[in-house]
Design an enzyme around this catalytic site. Sequence first.
Site, short mmCIF file in Angstrom:
data_model
loop_
_atom_site.label_atom_id
_atom_site.label_comp_id
_atom_site.label_asym_id
_atom_site.label_seq_id
_atom_site.Cartn_x
_atom_site.Cartn_y
_atom_site.Cartn_z
N GLU A 114 66.49 59.65 52.66
CA GLU A 114 67.22 58.38 52.66
C GLU A 114 68.69 58.49 52.28
O GLU A 114 69.51 57.70 52.74
CB GLU A 114 66.52 57.40 51.70
CG GLU A 114 65.17 56.90 52.19
CD GLU A 114 65.27 56.06 53.44
OE1 GLU A 114 66.23 55.27 53.57
OE2 GLU A 114 64.39 56.21 54.31
N SER A 146 16.20 19.54 29.87
CA SER A 146 15.28 20.24 28.97
C SER A 146 15.83 21.53 28.39
O SER A 146 15.26 22.07 27.43
CB SER A 146 13.98 20.55 29.72
OG SER A 146 13.36 19.37 30.18
#
Length: 772
Positions: free
Chosen positions: A182, A462
Amino acid sequence: MKRFFKFLKITVLITIGILALLSIIAFVAWNYWDAKLVEQFSGQKWQVPAKVYARPLELYTGAPLSQSHVVAELKRLRYTQATSLPRAGTFTQSARGLQIYTRGFQFWDGAEPKQRVALQFGSKGIKQIYAMENTTIAHAVPIVRLEPVLIGGVYPKHREDRLLVKLEHTPKLLIQSLIYVEDRNFFRHLGISPKAILRAFWANLRSRRVRQGGSTLTQQLVKNYFLQSERTLSRKIVEATMALILEYRFNKDEILEAYLNEVYLGQAGSRAIHGFGLAAHHYFGIPLEDLSLAQHALLVALVKGPSYYDPRRHPDRAMRRRNLVINVLLSENIIDAEQAELAQSEPLTVLSKTNSAVNRYPAFMDLVQQQLKEDYPKEALQSKGLVIFTTLDTKVQNTAEKSIQKKLATLAQRNLDQAGDLQSAMVITEPQTGEVLAVVGGSAVKATGFNRALQAKRPVGSILKPIVYLAALEQDKYQLNTPINDDIFSMKLHNGDLWQPKNFDLISHGEVFLQEALIHSYNQATARLGDTIGPDAIADMIERLGVKTHIPKVPALALGAIDLSPFEVAQLYQTIAAQGFQSPLRAIRAVLKSDGDPLQRYPLKVQQAVDHVPIFLLKHALTQVTQRGTAKSIRRHFGPSYIFAGKTGTTNDLKDSWFAGMSEEFVVVIWVGYDDNRPTGLTGASGALQTWITTMKALRPTSIQNPLPPGFEWVWLDTESKLRVNRRCPDNAVIIPLQAERIPQGITSCDWNRLKEHPKHHKRGKRRFFLR
């Protein structure tokens, strides 16, 4: 002539003025960009999202882990199976066991080093662990922690994500590849490359538009970090100016490290992948330092165009660009011809699908963020790069999700007349620590949004009854053999209405043991018991067990007239499972700063809410629920040798199906129902319990431990006479733990005529009749 000199003078003055103005503008612009650069680049450069990890898998001698279980975890962590251990993140397996080259990891209590270990397995789990030196076994080690699975993060609005790396910890090969491909003059230029700019200017002039930029790494960093990506002359001038300032103010190492963390390298859905550290996980599922030459080259290849060279969508392009990078390294003598040939022959090896999802377990992540908000502002979670260690067990979570999806599909087939939007939620905790192991928020287990495990407040029915019986057992006058009347019960309420609950089977059972009333979930007996001890005592017990919501102190509370989330129900049952020691359910173990320094620990906070004796009595009754009560189908699936404790729950008109079950390792709470509250046609036993059974079969838990307290004895009692029996009756004798001084003195025998009414028990019953 005078006019000429006058014109020349005016021209010079105008030129000087223009130059002065330009100088002032340049001076002001330079100082403006200089101040902006220094301010932003010297402080916190990025909003780094918090990284959230599951609990690590701990390997130790005696751990109940099979070789296949450990291999499955290694594959989740993207370890590679090989014939040797060339680098961290590899393993071998054979009939003799496993050899693993672990990756190092910074935990909240210290760093776990990279190491080669050998595991030997026995019938009950890990038999021994040895450290290895190269290929030779060196010495035994007590424990090894694998690195945890990354399960998600807390992201900022712009959805950028990165995993920060330090320059000194970045592989040298990656840096060399980046520089030579680069910007090979990076360490020599002052931020811009005049030669590259002239080359780009000529190319742009020929094409009559901006096509090339001639950018150095410094200019690329400026563009990505400070500017927009449009290609205009004015932006290029600003970019070059800022690059010069950046080089003047900061050294090359600082600029290079910033570039390594800023560069855009791909997309994961809505989340942008920035920096080489995260890109290594995104594409290969492993840390940057463990990449091969070919993998380093591919990451550098992506800098030119992450979308164009995306190895998942365009593998041929990516391969050509990667091999070009390798050729550059060869031409610069960074690698030799043999290394280049080997690297270029290597396949791309990218994951077919990224393993760094935004949130892999969204329901559990909701709980994590909910608990984090108590200590951290949202901005800190989105930007400070915190490292969060959670209690999530990925195996348990995956099992829970699969079980819900499997059972909902089965239940939906049974209710073809209903729309296929039946929902379910599940919470799994560890009894002794209060750590949350798994959370499922709905049928779409990976979906975000409404989390039923945390947000759905539903009537519990319950499933609350055990708390009523626990409140009673705290009082000295109640034992498991205390008689309770299950005849028709009615009560006139304050508003004048008559409350008259009925049993599910619409049958009254007369006087029954307290234990039997709970085992068979008798509404009439429970309502009468609740009226005797009072709603205040029930509400007090709910609060002590860990629920903080508003509790209606009404008679119907005894039958579950309260809306709770599955998470709150799990808190109730976790305290029961933990012998009455209440600890807030927690999803977080520790938080580290981005540099690895400890920030906060979340230690276990425990207080005794209920004495161990009433808890023991209740747990015994709950084991009988799963043996011969409303949850007895568990016995059919697991056999009589497995003992679990649990309670079904069903609300009016079969709108909600609940089950809470306990083994020695897990508390599991499951709810099944519709969001719009219409009937499901399911009881707790036919709905939620079946999902619990599927889940526990996959988890393979062990029986619950409930040792007899000092001073207690096991006593067989006749349910009709309420007296001891000296021989076990097959139909009407039950075993109950009683304190010695409370054992009934009278003794009765079985009625053989009554036995003959049950032919299925003749042979077996006759043999048992004569046994003590």
